[in-house]
Write an enzyme that holds these catalytic residues in place. Structure first.
Site, PDB file in Angstrom:
ATOM      1  N   HIS A 183      -2.259  19.625   6.971  1.00  0.00           N
ATOM      2  CA  HIS A 183      -3.193  18.567   6.613  1.00  0.00           C
ATOM      3  C   HIS A 183      -2.465  17.226   6.645  1.00  0.00           C
ATOM      4  CE1 HIS A 183      -5.856  21.797   5.275  1.00  0.00           C
ATOM      5  NE2 HIS A 183      -4.814  22.294   4.634  1.00  0.00           N
TER       6      HIS A 183
ATOM      7  N   HIS B 242      12.556   1.626   4.969  1.00  0.00           N
ATOM      8  CA  HIS B 242      12.401   0.206   4.634  1.00  0.00           C
ATOM      9  C   HIS B 242      13.026  -0.625   5.753  1.00  0.00           C
ATOM     10  CE1 HIS B 242      12.005  -3.457   2.484  1.00  0.00           C
ATOM     11  NE2 HIS B 242      11.851  -2.921   1.298  1.00  0.00           N
TER      12      HIS B 242
ATOM     13  N   ASN C 135     -10.389   0.438   2.006  1.00  0.00           N
ATOM     14  CA  ASN C 135      -8.938   0.462   1.800  1.00  0.00           C
ATOM     15  C   ASN C 135      -8.678   0.236   0.311  1.00  0.00           C
ATOM     16  OD1 ASN C 135      -6.204  -0.056   1.573  1.00  0.00           O
ATOM     17  ND2 ASN C 135      -6.094  -1.325   3.421  1.00  0.00           N
TER      18      ASN C 135
ATOM     19  N   CYS D  25       0.814  -1.221   0.000  1.00  0.00           N
ATOM     20  CA  CYS D  25       0.000   0.000   0.000  1.00  0.00           C
ATOM     21  C   CYS D  25       0.845   1.268   0.000  1.00  0.00           C
ATOM     22  CB  CYS D  25      -0.920  -0.004   1.212  1.00  0.00           C
ATOM     23  SG  CYS D  25      -2.066  -1.408   1.257  1.00  0.00           S
TER      24      CYS D  25
ATOM     25  N   HIS E  34      -2.665   6.805   5.271  1.00  0.00           N
ATOM     26  CA  HIS E  34      -3.214   5.666   4.538  1.00  0.00           C
ATOM     27  C   HIS E  34      -4.365   5.025   5.293  1.00  0.00           C
ATOM     28  CE1 HIS E  34      -3.760   1.930   2.509  1.00  0.00           C
ATOM     29  NE2 HIS E  34      -3.144   1.224   3.420  1.00  0.00           N
TER      30      HIS E  34
END
Length: 479
Positions: A361, A277, A398, A198, A365
């Site tokens: 703002h 990562h 989602n 995602c 996700h």
């Protein structure tokens, strides 16, 4: 003497990172040689060379010209009651699995009009390559058509094309599909990203930013989506059932530019991208995996450690992002607590900077209710800041990497974006990754134009309870 000074100017010109150094040395040359006309001419030439070198070495500003979000037709909408009835009619799930999916859907934060592909709404369910491509074609062509139309751009003007879909990667690739459909030029630079979860949307934006530093005076088109048809899970392994209650159809297209002349008409300028990562850690690597269950049904399994892993990835990401955006007062407070804990071994609580002091703002996700609750508490955000993410989860579910763009479109539709505002997009994905992008609004957005929220705007926001019971009897199966 003249040769030595000229050599110094050339060295300064090569030092592309320091404008002050270039200017000072050039001024010294002009002053030192101003006692005769040829030297003055040489000095002027050197100043022009230094200015040109600096101008051509500066990072190219990246502008977001416009964006588009996909909204499926009304016949693909499904209430939660319809979803549960349809799950039962599929005949694939045990009573225990049905009960579990119902509990998860009641707590998911999804509303009554999210979208499934037609392949999963029909009975029997038709999960195959043909129907998967039908779903992807509808989303991709829908958003690309819209963003090119809104920008008034011909496909031949696009020099960079980046596409991301994590779980479906056909041959020819989706980028080839788009190039063929829209007749892109033969030298277009294309990248097809898959398997990145995602958070791939921000990865695609970061890649586009880097390519726009190399390919000047061009446009980059980024298309983000996910395919649901082949990734609905039809087994009874509990960790793999969660995705059925969360993922829905969606997609977005984003048009970027490095043309200086596009600044006046663009909506945003990209300020920062930060990629984290944590795949080197086994717990992070294995917390979201696509796999087969005991009877060969393929699905995405979510580990119980997902929230812990996401928290660690977020902490690493904001530690990098903080110094780039936070005011000095917040940075000093954070540094002070680090020194007290690490150097003096003091028993003090780690200080979490207030990102609301630097950012206006927040587009987080819409991975699920739990993720949003956790980040609201961790970042000390208000319900107003969380509204775009919660309403995106409620209305669209989602939608994987495209959810961030529904959230930004929500802010635009609600006329929240004012000139100078900063927008922080935060995405999580398998691997495990946490990626951020920070944008600055170049103008106040009074009219969002074509927008996936237009027909729902007057009804939103709505209160979404922690648990919203589902009554399957409210849905009548058509004859």
């Amino acid at each position: 003497m003249d040769r030595e000074l000229l050599r110094t100017v050339r060295q300064a010109a090569r030092n592309q990172a320091n404008l002050l150094y270039v200017v000072l040395v050039t001024l010294l040359l002009v002053v030192g040689l101003s006692h005769h006309a040829p030297a003055l001419a040489l000095g002027c030439w050197a100043a022009a060379l230094a200015a040109y070198t600096y101008a051509t070495s500066r990072p190219q500003p990246v502008y977001l010209v416009d964006l588009a979000g996909y909204k499926a037709p009304a016949e693909q909408e499904a209430s939660r009651a319809k979803t549960m009835v349809h799950f039962w009619r599929c005949g694939r799930f045990s009573e225990q699995s049905m009960a579990f999916q119902k509990r998860m859907l009641e707590r998911s934060g999804l509303g009554e009009a999210t979208h499934f592909p037609m392949s999963l709404i029909r009975l029997p369910v038709d999960m195959c390559d043909r129907t998967a491509m039908e779903e992807s074609h509808a989303v991709i062509f829908g958003v690309v058509d819209e963003v090119l139309r809104k920008a008034g751009l011909d496909a031949g003007q696009v020099g960079v094309l980046i596409f991301n879909s994590s779980l479906l990667s056909p041959t020819p690739s989706f980028t080839s599909l788009i190039v063929n459909r829209y007749r892109f030029r033969h030298d277009v630079v294309t990248h097809n990203l898959s398997g990145m979860g995602c958070s791939a949307g921000i990865i695609a934006i970061d890649l586009a930013k880097r390519l726009l530093q190399v390919h000047r005076n061009t446009y980059a088109l980024v298309v983000s989506t996910e395919n649901i048809t082949l990734n609905a899970y039809m087994g009874n392994n509990r960790p793999m059932l969660v995705t059925n209650t969360l993922f829905r159809v969606g997609g977005a297209a984003i048009l970027l530019s490095n043309h200086a002349t596009d600044r006046a008409r663009s909506k945003y300028q990209l300020i920062h991208t930060v990629r984290t990562h944590r795949g080197a850690h086994d717990q992070s690597y294995t917390c979201v995996t696509q796999e087969e269950d005991d009877i060969g049904e393929v699905g995405v399994s979510l580990s119980k450690e997902l929230m812990v892993v996401a928290g660690e990835a977020l902490k690493t990401n904001i530690t990098t992002l903080g110094p780039l955006v936070l005011p000095m007062s917040e940075q000093l407070r954070f540094l002070a607590t680090v020194v007290l804990k690490k150097v003096f071994r003091a028993d003090v609580k780690a200080y979490l900077p207030d990102f609301k002091l630097a950012l206006d703002h927040f587009c987080i996700h819409a991975g699920g209710r739990g993720v949003l609750d956790e980040l609201e508490a961790s970042l000390k955000l208000s319900p107003w800041h969380m509204e775009p993410s919660r309403m995106t989860l409620y209305r669209f579910g989602n939608t994987s990497s495209s959810s961030l763009w529904y959230e930004l479109a929500y802010c635009e539709a609600k006329r929240r974006i004012n000139k100078g505002d900063r927008v922080w997009q935060i995405a999580f994905g398998s691997g495990f990754k946490c990626n951020s992008a920070v944008w600055r609004a170049l103008r106040t957005i009074d009219d969002a134009g074509e927008n996936p929220w237009n027909k729902d705007l007057d009804m939103l926001p709505v209160d979404v309870p922690k648990v919203a019971p589902i009554d399957e009897t409210t849905y009548q199966v058509p004859n």
